[in-house]
Motif scaffolding. Structure first.
Motif, short mmCIF file in Angstrom:
data_model
loop_
_atom_site.label_atom_id
_atom_site.label_comp_id
_atom_site.label_asym_id
_atom_site.label_seq_id
_atom_site.Cartn_x
_atom_site.Cartn_y
_atom_site.Cartn_z
N SER A 122 0.82 -1.21 0.00
CA SER A 122 0.00 0.00 0.00
C SER A 122 0.85 1.25 0.00
N ALA A 123 1.98 1.21 0.69
CA ALA A 123 2.86 2.38 0.70
C ALA A 123 3.44 2.64 -0.68
N SER A 124 3.73 1.61 -1.42
CA SER A 124 4.26 1.80 -2.78
C SER A 124 3.23 2.49 -3.66
N ILE A 125 1.97 2.07 -3.51
CA ILE A 125 0.92 2.69 -4.31
C ILE A 125 0.74 4.15 -3.89
N ALA A 126 0.76 4.40 -2.56
CA ALA A 126 0.59 5.78 -2.09
C ALA A 126 1.73 6.66 -2.56
N ARG A 127 2.94 6.12 -2.61
CA ARG A 127 4.06 6.92 -3.09
C ARG A 127 3.93 7.21 -4.57
#
Length: 1532
Positions: free
Chosen positions: A371-376
Motif C-alpha cells: 500500500s505504501a508503494s501505491i501511495a508513493r
C-alpha cells in the motif's frame, strides 16, 4: 493505569476501555485492573481460533509467534482523538470491558439467560427482574454497549466469582478470586477476549475493504477562513517560529536547522478548500477546546450517536463514497482510476495497521509495503507517511520479539519513482543497495541497516506531512503531526542514548519503556547518528505554537508538551524541560480557571467563592466517574507539579523521586488515609539530616524568585481543580522555599525568609482556609508538611527546687557524714558530700521515677506570623516515659521557651532527643533537637548537586546515612538522663518561729523546732543529714578569698567559721539516727547563736532512701535536699572597746606566801614602815577598790607561780537596756590542778552597765609561759595545710614575723584564761561577750610573758663565821640580821658577810648551757657613778662564770659572798647567756618547722649571715640591797 500515549509502538497496541460496573469500591477496581494489566501481552499461539469459517482473516494460526499488546485505559479518549479513526485506528477502543465485583451480586434463584443480551426481549428482562440472576448488571451492560457502538467486543468481567460458570449470560465472564485461581486463569481470560477480538476484526476489515477510499482527517486550520488567519501553516510544522515567539531563550539555530531539513517551503498557503466532513459523517476538526471530554455514559453515547455511526452502518458509508466517485476519465490514465487506486492503498494501509494490532506482523509488513508503494506512486503524502510509520513499528516489533526480518526497500532514501500509474508495479530494488540486502539477512544486520536509515526515515516522514500540507488538500490535524514528531524523536533519543545501536536494551525501552543504561566500555560508533542537538531540533517541530490554540484542546496540547518534556528529560536538557513544564502550567491554568468560573456560574455562586462550595460541586459533577479516575487524576496532577518544581530546583517536602503516593483505594465519601508508614519513618535522625542538607543545597541552585513564582502557579492550579491536598502541600513548600533553612545563633539576624510579610500571611491564611474546607467536606486527616526542620532548638531540665533534685553519692561519702555525735562541731572546711549547689545537681541529670519532671523547650519561628502549636510532647527512648501534651502560640520571628511536664515510670537510662509536634495545618511529626547553630557553608568548587544526590538517597532509605565530607552536617543534640527508683519526698510541715524569723542579741542563743514530713507513701527517709548555711558564712568565704591577709587574720577568720557557728542541731540521745517513715514526721531542735553580720540562714536537710544498713551499701546512693530559709536579726549587746596589759609586782604574792609560812613573820612584817603605809592606804580606798582585797589576799597561795599582770578591759553596753557584765579569769594549770577544774576555781568580776556607757574592768591575770612562742601560725582549713607557710606580706622582716607570731600565741593563750558573759536582769536573757577583738601590742607582751629561764636573786647571811662580821663594840642582836623588805629587797647591816644566791630555773623543753653574769651597782645613780664601787662593796669570786648544763625543768642556785662596806642602796642585776647550743635542744611544741633551729635560722637570715644567735635572759627584778650602819640602824 494507561500506557504512554506517545510511545513509539503506540500503533501496535490495542486500546481497551475498562469501566467499573455495579457496586464496586475503588480499591477493588484498582486490584482487578492490575490483574488484567499483568497479562496485557498475549501470544497468538495461546489464542484459540474462532470456529466460524468466515472470520479467519486475522486467525492466530497464521502467525503463532505474534503478540497482541493491550493498552488498558480507564478513561474514554476525547473526541479529538476518536475522530482520527480509522486513519489511526489504535486511538479508538476496540474492547470495552466492564469490571464488576461478584461479591455484590445477589445469589441466584434459578436458571439463566440463553440468548445474548442484545437479543433479550422485554419479557426476558421482566423475567430476569423477577427472579433472574444478574438483573442489576444487565442495564449497566446495555449502557456500555449503547455508549460504545464502535467497539468490537463488549464484555462484563465478574471478578471474585464463586458460582458455576454455566449460569452466566452471554457477554459475562467469570473470574475467580486469586486464592481460587491458578497461574493461567487470567491468561486464559485474556486469550478468550483476544480470540473474540480477532474474529470481530475480520468483519470490520471486510467492511473497510468494500469502501472505495478513506478520507484523511483534516484540520480547520486549512480551511478557507483559517488560511488567512494563519497563513496556511500548521503551527506544529513551523515549530521554530513558535518556540521563538513563546520562549525568547530558545536556541536561535533551531529555526535554521528546521528550515534546512525541509524539502519544500512550508509557508505556501493552500489554494483549495477542504471538505467539511469525513466520509463516515464525523466532523473534520476536533471540538472546541472549551469542551470537556465526556465523563458519563450518557455523554459518551451522545458523542457516539452524533459523531460516527456504528459498525452496522458501514454499507451506508460505502454507498456515500460511491456517490462521490468521479465519472470523468475512464481508463488507466484517467483521474477516476487514480483516485480508485489511491483509495485502495489507503484501505490497505488501514488493513495493514489492523494486522499490526492483531499481532500478524509479517502480514502487516506485506500489506503496508504494497500500500505504501501505491501511495508513493500517487503522491498520497499523508498516507505514505502513515504507512512508513506503521512499517517502522512493525520492524521494531519483529526486532523486540527476537525475529529475523528484512528492511523493505521502500524505507531506504532515494528510491526511484519512475512510474506513478495505477497499472505499474513498483520494484523494491535499488542499484546501490540490492547487492547488500539480497537474500535473508540476519537480525543483527537488519538492525544495523534499520539504525542507519532511521534518521533519514524520520526526516522523510516529517517532510511528507509538511509536503501534504503544502501541496495537497490533505491537511492533517496539528495533533497528528505533533504526536508523530514526538514519537519519532523518542525513537531517535533512545537509539542515541544506546550509543547509536538499536540493541536489546533500546528495544526494551521502546516497547516496555524500561530505562537505558549507558555502556561504559562502548567503543567508537561504526556509523554516524544524529547528535542530541539535532534530535532536539527535530523535537521542537512538534511544539504547538499560539496559532494552534483554536484547534488543539487543552488536554491534547498538554499531552504534546508533556511528550516534548519527556524527551528532553531523557536527553538531559533539563533547562529546556523546565521551560516546557512551565508552558504546560501556563496552558492548564487559564483552562482550569475558566472551568472554575463555568462551574461557579452553573451553581449560581461567585467564582471567588470558598473551596468548600467548589469542592462539593466537583464531587457532585464527578459522581458518575469512577473513584479511580478521580484519584488518579489528582495524584497525576500533583506528580506533574512536583516534577515541575524539581526541574526548577524547588525544595519540596521530600525528594521528588521519593514523594509519597497516597492510597487511592477509598471511596469519595471517606477521609483519605494517613501517609504510609515508610513516609512517617522518614523522621529519624539520618533522614532529617538528609532533608536539611537536600533543602539547603537545593537553595543554592536556581533563582529564588523563579521558584516562588512556580510554586504560586502550582497553588493556583490546585485551587482551580480544586485539589485541597495540593494547595496545602505547595503552600507549605512555598514557605519552605522562602525560608533560610538554617539554625541561627542567638546573635544572628540572617534567618528571615525572602517573602514579604503580606505574602507570608496570605499563605498561612490559605492553609487555614483549605483546612477549614477539608474538614467541612469530611477530610479530617488532610495535613501539610511543616516547612522548618529546626523547630526545636533547646531542651533542658527546668529548675524545680533543691528538694526535687537527687544528688548521687559514692559509698565512701557516707562515712564522711557524722550522723551519731551531736557534740562534734563540724569543720566547714572539711568536704561535705551533701553540700552541693543546685546547678551542680542539675548537671547530674538525675530524675526520680513516678515524679513529675519539668523541661524547658525552646521553639524557633523564623517567619513573620504566629505559629500555633496544637500539641507538643517529648520524644524519649529508654525507660517508659509519659509526656503530658501542651499547646502554645509562638510569636513571629523569635525563639520562645515553654515548659513540658513528664513522668518517668521506671528507673533506668532516659534519652530525650526531640519532640513530637502537631502544628495547626501540618501533620504531627518528630522534630529532633538542634541546639547548635548551623548553616550550609559549601566550598565554591563543590557542586551542590553531589550533596543533593547523597541526601536524596538517604531520604528514601531509612537505613542509609548521609556520609559526606563536603559540608558540616547539622548536629542533633540529645539530653541524657538517668532515672532512679522511687525516693522519699520530705517537706517542712511546721516551724515554731512565726514567719520563720527571730531576733537575737550578740552572743545570745535560742532554740526553735522544725517538723518535717515524708509525703512518700512507698519508701522511708532512712538517711537524714542536717547542715546549715548563714549569711556570715558567705562573708567569711569572701574574706578568706583575699590573698592579702596575714596568717593571723586568716586564722581568725577560719576560727570564726569553724568554732563560732550560727546554727547547731540539738540531737537527742534516744534517736541518734532519725528516720522518717512513709507518711510520717519528725521534729528537729535547732539552736541559733547571735553573731555580728547574721541576717539570714538556711537549714539544709539532706534525705534519702538506702533500704539497707549503712554498712551494707554497696553502690552509689542518692539524696535530695530540703532548704528551710530563716530571717534573723542580730542586735549589738556588749562589745570590747579597748584593752591594755601592765606589769604587776609580785610583792602581794610574796607577802601572802610569807604570811602563810609564818604568822609571826607576817605580824612583824606588818609592823614595818612599808606595811603600815600600805595598810593606811587601804583604809582610805573606795568601795570598788576593796573588791580586790580578797583577790589580793589569795595571790601566790596554792600555786607554783606567783607572777601576775594587770588586764584592763573597756566594755560598752550597746543595748538600750541595763546589762550586767561578768568576766571570769582562771589560773594556770599545775600538776595537782588539771585544766578541767580551773574554771571551777576561777574568780569572776561583775559590772553593771548603763545603756550606752563604757566601763573599765581591771583583772589580775597570771603571767603566761609558752614553750615556743615563735611557732608557725596554724591553719584550720585542711586544704591549706602544707609544710612551709610563706607570709603573704612581702615587706615583713624575719624579726617582724617573729614578733607577729609571738603576739599571736600569747593572745591565744590569754583568751584561754578569760571569758565574759552578759545578762539582762529584766528579761533573763543571757549571752556571751566576744573577746576575740582583744589585741596585744609589742609593749604588752613582756608584761604577760614568762621567759624560758627564770632568774631570781636572794640575799642571806654568810654561813661561815657570822659573828666575826660584827665590830667588837657591837654585840649580836636581831637588828644585826638581814631583813627582807620584799621579794627581792633586803635591808642589811654594813660590814657583814653576805651570800647572794642566784636561782636559775629552766622552764623550757631543752637543756641550756648558761653563762651567769652579775652586775652590782649603786642604785638610782648615773651610769658612770653607779659602777664606782671602790671601798663600798666587796665580793669573793668572779661576777661572770659558766655553769654546768641546765636540763629542762631543772633548777640551780649559785652563791656569791659579798660584804657591804658603806651604807647606801645597791642593786645587783643578773643575766644569763647561752654559752653553746646543746644537741637536741628544740623548743617545745614539736612539728615540722617548729623549734629553736628554725628560730635561729630565721634570726640568722634576718642579720644576713648564717649560724645561730646566743640567747640572753635577764632577771625580771634585780636584788635591791639597802645597807645601813648598825649604830645608825639602832638609833633610827
Amino acid at each position: 493505569m494507561g500506557l504512554d500515549p506517545l510511545s513509539v509502538i503506540a500503533p501496535a497496541r490495542v486500546r481497551a476501555l475498562v469501566l467499573p460496573v455495579g457496586r464496586i469500591t475503588a480499591s477493588k477496581f484498582i486490584e482487578y485492573v492490575s490483574r488484567l494489566q499483568q497479562q496485557n501481552v498475549v501470544r497468538l499461539g495461546d489464542v484459540s481460533p474462532d470456529g466460524r469459517p468466515h472470520r479467519t482473516m486475522f486467525s492466530p494460526l497464521a502467525f503463532p509467534a505474534g503478540l497482541v499488546l493491550y493498552d488498558l485505559s480507564m478513561t474514554l479518549p476525547p473526541s479529538s482523538r476518536l475522530s482520527l479513526s480509522p486513519f489511526e485506528l489504535y486511538r479508538e477502543p476496540l474492547l470495552v470491558l466492564g469490571v464488576a465485583d461478584a461479591g455484590w451480586i445477589p445469589p441466584p434463584i434459578t436458571g439463566g439467560l440463553s440468548k445474548p443480551i442484545q437479543e433479550v426481549d422485554d419479557a426476558g428482562l421482566r423475567m430476569n427482574g423477577e427472579g433472574g440472576l444478574y438483573r442489576d448488571l444487565q442495564p449497566e451492560f446495555q449502557k456500555i454497549i449503547d455508549g460504545n457502538p464502535r467497539a468490537l467486543v463488549h464484555r462484563i468481567l465478574l471478578f471474585d466469582h464463586s458460582m458455576p460458570a454455566g449460569d452466566l449470560p452471554d457477554g459475562f465472564v467469570a473470574i475467580p478470586s486469586p486464592r481460587s485461581s491458578n497461574t493461567t486463569t487470567m491468561k486464559t481470560v485474556m486469550c478468550d477476549l483476544t480470540s473474540r477480538l480477532l474474529a470481530d476484526m475480520t468483519t470490520f476489515a471486510k467492511s473497510l475493504q468494500t469502501l472505495p477510499s478513506i478520507d484523511t482527517p483534516r484540520s480547520d486550520v486549512g480551511g478557507a477562513g483559517s488560511d488567512k488567519a494563519s497563513g496556511g501553516t500548521v503551527s506544529g510544522i513551523d515549530s521554530s517560529s513558535a518556540i521563538q515567539d513563546s520562549r525568547s531563550r530558545s536556541p536561535a539555530k533551531s529555526d535554521i536547522n528546521l528550515q534546512n531539513r525541509m524539502s519544500v517551503p512550508v509557508h505556501v498557503p493552500s489554494t483549495s478548500s477542504s471538505r467539511a466532513a469525513t466520509p463516515d459523517g464525523r466532523p473534520l476538526s476536533p471540538p472546541n477546546r472549551s469542551q470537556t471530554p465526556p465523563t458519563t455514559f450518557d455523554e459518551i453515547a451522545g458523542v457516539r450517536g452524533t459523531s460516527s455511526p456504528s459498525r452496522s452502518g458501514v454499507n451506508d458509508s460505502r454507498q456515500q463514497s460511491r456517490d462521490r466517485v468521479s465519472v470523468q476519465g475512464f481508463g488507466a490514465g484517467g483521474s477516476g482510476e487514480k483516485e480508485r487506486i489511491k483509495g485502495k492503498s489507503r484501505v490497505g494501509i488501514v488493513i495493514g495497521s489492523m494486522y499490526l494490532l492483531a499481532g500478524r506482523w509479517p502480514d502487516a509488513l506485506k500489506e503496508l509495503v504494497e500500500s505504501a508503494s501505491i501511495a508513493r506512486a500517487n503522491s498520497d503524502y499523508v498516507w505514505l507517511a502513515k504507512a512508513l510509520d506503521c512499517i517502522l513499528v512493525t520492524l521494531l516489533m519483529h526486532a523486540w520479539a527476537g525475529m529475523d526480518f528484512k528492511v523493505p526497500q521502500i524505507l531506504y532514501p532515494g528510491v526511484d519513482r519512475t512510474s506513478k500509474s495505477s497499472g505499474h508495479k513498483l520494484t523494491d530494488s535499488v542499484s546501490d543497495l540490492s547487492a547488500t540486502h539480497s537474500g535473508a539477512p540476519s537480525r543483527l544486520v537488519s538492525l544495523q541497516n534499520l539504525t542507519g536509515i532511521l534518521p533519514d526515515l524520520v526526516n522523510n516522514m516529517i517532510n511528507l506531512y509538511v509536503r501534504a500540507w503544502t501541496f495537497t488538500e490533505d491537511k492533517i490535524p496539528a495533533l497528528v503531526f505533533s504526536e508523530s514528531v514526538v514519537r519519532f524523536s523518542k525513537l531517535l533519543a533512545v537509539v542515541q542514548l544506546s550509543q547509536g545501536y538499536l540493541d536489546g536494551r533500546a528495544l526494551q525501552k521502546i516497547v516496555l519503556n524500561e530505562s537505558v543504561a549507558k555502556d561504559a566500555e562502548f567503543k567508537a560508533l561504526q556509523m554516524p547518528f544524529p547528535s542530541k542537538a539535532d534530535i532536539i531540533t527535530t523535537l521542537f517541530r512538534a511544539f504547538p505554537g499560539p496559532s494552534t490554540e483554536a484547534v488543539l484542546p487543552v488536554a491534547d496540547r498538554t499531552i504534546i508538551l508533556a511528550g516534548i518534556a519527556s524527551v528532553l528529560s531523557d536527553l538531559g536538557y533539563h533547562r529546556k524541560k523546565a521551560l516546557i513544564l512551565k508552558e504546560i502550567v501556563s496552558v492548564l491554568l487559564p483552562a482550569l480557571v475558566q472551568a472554575r468560573k463555568d462551574g461557579a456560574a452553573e451553581m449560581g455562586v461567585h467564582p471567588a467563592t470558598s473551596l468548600v462550595t467548589l469542592s462539593a460541586a466537583a464531587g457532585n459533577a464527578a459522581s458518575s466517574q469512577s473513584d479511580s479516575q478521580i484519584g488518579d487524576s489528582e495524584y497525576g496532577m500533583r506528580s506533574f507539579l512536583s516534577l515541575l518544581c524539581s526541574e526548577y530546583e524547588v525544595p519540596l517536602s521530600t525528594a521528588p523521586s521519593k514523594a509519597p503516593k497516597y492510597d487511592l483505594s477509598q471511596r469519595l465519601d471517606q477521609s483519605p488515609r494517613s501517609p504510609p508508614d515508610s513516609y512517617r519513618e522518614g523522621d529519624n535522625d539520618d533522614q532529617v539530616i538528609a532533608r536539611i542538607l537536600y533543602q539547603a543545597s537545593i537553595h543554592l541552585l536556581g533563582g529564588q524568585n523563579i521558584k516562588i513564582d512556580v510554586l504560586r502557579a502550582c497553588i493556583n492550579i490546585c485551587e482551580a481543580l480544586p485539589d485541597l491536598e495540593g494547595v496545602l502541600r505547595f503552600s507549605a513548600d512555598t514557605l519552605r522555599t522562602a525560608g533560610s533553612g538554617i539554625a541561627p545563633g542567638p546573635d544572628s539576624s540572617d534567618g528571615s525568609p525572602s517573602l514579604s510579610v503580606e505574602d507570608q500571611v496570605r499563605l498561612t491564611n490559605n492553609i487555614s482556609r483549605t483546612l477549614s474546607a477539608s474538614q467541612q467536606l469530611g477530610y479530617k486527616n488532610l495535613e501539610a508538611e511543616y516547612w522548618d526542620e529546626f523547630l526545636v532548638r533547646g531542651i533542658e531540665l527546668a529548675d524545680v527546687g533543691s528538694s526535687r533534685v537527687p544528688t548521687p553519692h559514692a559509698k565512701g561519702e557516707l562515712e564522711l557524714v557524722n550522723t551519731s555525735d551531736n557534740k562534734v562541731i563540724k569543720n566547714p572546711f572539711i568536704y561535705n558530700p551533701f553540700d552541693k549547689s543546685v546547678a551542680a545537681r542539675i548537671e547530674d541529670s538525675t530524675l526520680v521515677a513516678e515524679e513529675e519532671v519539668v523541661f524547658r523547650v525552646t521553639l524557633q519561628n523564623l517567619y513573620d506570623f504566629d505559629l500555633e502549636v496544637e500539641k507538643i510532647t517529648l520524644e524519649t527512648s529508654g525507660v517508659p516515659f509519659e509526656s503530658l501534651p501542651q499547646s502554645i502560640l509562638v510569636g513571629p520571628y523569635r525563639t520562645q521557651t515553654m515548659t513540658l511536664v513528664g513522668i518517668p515510670r521506671a528507673g533506668g537510662p532516659l534519652k530525650v532527643s526531640g519532640c513530637y509536634v502537631k502544628i495547626k495545618g501540618c501533620r504531627e511529626r518528630r522534630f529532633p533537637l538542634f541546639s547548635i547553630p548551623w548553616s550550609l557553608n559549601i566550598d565554591v568548587k563543590t557542586d551542590p548537586r553531589e550533596l543533593i544526590t547523597i541526601s536524596q538517597n538517604a531520604i528514601g532509605d531509612r537505613d542509609t546515612k548521609v556520609q559526606t565530607s563536603i559540608v558540616r552536617k547539622p548536629v542533633i543534640s540529645q539530653l541524657q538522663l538517668n532515672v532512679i527508683n522511687v525516693q522519699p519526698n520530705v517537706v517542712m510541715r511546721s516551724i515554731s518561729l512565726p514567719q520563720s524569723a527571730m531576733m537575737l542579741l550578740e552572743g545570745e542563743s535560742k532554740v526553735f523546732s522544725v517538723t518535717l514530713q515524708n509525703l512518700s507513701s512507698a519508701v522511708a527517709a532512712d538517711l537524714l543529714s542536717i547542715s546549715f548555711k548563714d549569711s556570715t558564712t558567705t562573708q567569711l568565704q569572701s574574706a578568706l578569698s583575699n590573698k592579702a591577709l596575714t596568717l593571723a587574720e586568716l586564722y581568725e577568720l577560719e576560727l570564726s567559721a569553724t568554732r563560732s557557728q550560727s546554727f547547731r542541731w540539738l540531737r537527742t540521745a534516744a534517736d541518734p539516727e532519725p528516720t522518717i517513715d512513709p507518711g510520717g514526721s519528725i521534729t528537729l531542735e535547732v539552736e541559733v547563736f547571735g553573731k555580728p553580720g547574721l541576717s539570714h540562714g538556711d537549714i539544709q536537710v539532706d534525705f534519702g532512701y538506702l533500704g539497707v544498713p549503712k554498712s551494707e551499701v554497696k553502690d552509689r546512693f542518692y539524696t535530695r535536699q530540703l532548704i528551710i530559709p530563716l530571717t534573723i536579726t542580730v542586735n549589738a549587746s556588749v562589745e570590747l572597746v579597748r584593752n591594755d596589759l601592765i606589769p604587776f609586782p609580785g610583792d602581794f604574792a610574796w607577802q601572802n606566801q610569807q604570811r602563810q609560812q609564818s604568822p609571826s613573820a607576817s605580824s612583824s612584817a606588818a609592823s614595818t614602815p612599808e606595811s603600815q603605809h600600805r595598810h593606811h592606804a587601804r583604809r582610805h580606798t573606795s568601795k570598788d577598790e576593796n573588791t580586790f582585797s580578797s583577790l589580793l589576799s589569795r595571790l601566790g597561795l596554792g600555786t607554783d607561780d606567783d607572777e601576775h599582770c594587770l588586764l584592763l578591759l573597756d566594755l560598752r553596753n550597746s543595748w538600750p537596756n541595763l546589762l550586767t557584765t561578768s568576766i571570769q579569769v582562771r589560773q594556770n594549770p599545775s600538776k595537782d590542778r588539771p585544766a578541767s577544774d580551773l574554771w571551777k576555781r576561777a574568780y569572776t568580776v561583775h559590772e553593771t552597765q548603763q545603756p550606752g556607757h563604757t566601763s573599765r574592768l581591771v583583772l589580775i591575770l597570771p603571767r603566761l609561759y609558752i614553750p615556743n612562742p615563735h611557732a608557725p601560725i596554724p591553719s584550720l582549713n585542711p586544704a591549706t595545710k602544707r609544710q612551709y607557710v610563706v607570709n603573704t606580706s612581702k615587706d615583713a622582716s624575719p624579726e617582724a614575723e617573729l614578733t607577729a607570731r609571738e603576739a599571736f600565741w600569747y593572745r591565744e593563750e590569754l583568751l584561754q584564761h578569760i571569758r565574759a558573759t552578759w545578762r539582762e536582769d529584766s528579761t533573763g536573757r543571757t549571752g556571751s561577750i566576744n573577746l576575740r577583738s582583744l589585741r596585744l601590742s609589742t609593749r604588752m607582751i613582756p608584761a604577760l610573758r614568762l621567759d624560758d629561764l627564770a632568774i631570781s636573786l636572794s640575799l642571806s647571811l654568810s654561813p661561815a663565821n657570822p659573828a666575826s662580821t660584827l665590830p667588837p663594840h657591837i654585840p649580836p642582836s636581831p637588828e644585826n640580821q638581814i631583813k627582807a623588805l620584799g621579794r627581792a629587797t633586803f635591808a642589811v647591816p654594813t660590814s657583814t658577810f653576805l651570800t647572794l644566791t642566784t636561782t636559775l630555773y629552766n622552764r623550757g623543753a631543752g637543756p641550756v648551757h648558761p653563762l651567769l653574769r652579775l652586775q652590782p651597782l649603786l642604785r638610782n645613780q648615773p651610769h658612770a657613778i653607779a659602777l664606782d664601787l671602790t671601798k663600798r662593796l666587796l665580793w669573793n669570786g668572779v661576777l661572770q662564770r659558766a655553769l654546768p648544763v641546765l636540763e629542762a625543768g631543772e633548777g640551780r642556785e649559785v652563791g656569791l659572798q659579798l660584804c657591804v662596806l658603806s651604807e647606801g642602796e645597791y642593786e645587783v642585776g643578773a643575766s644569763v647567756e647561752e654559752v653553746r647550743r646543746v644537741g637536741g635542744d628544740v623548743r617545745g611544741g614539736g612539728g615540722e618547722g617548729d623549734g629553736e633551729e628554725g628560730d635561729f635560722a630565721m634570726r640568722g637570715r634576718g642579720q644576713g649571715g648564717g649560724g645561730w644567735e646566743r640567747r640572753v635572759w635577764y632577771a625580771g627584778e634585780p636584788c635591791v640591797i639597802i645597807a645601813t650602819d648598825v649604830g645608825e640602824g639602832l638609833s633610827s
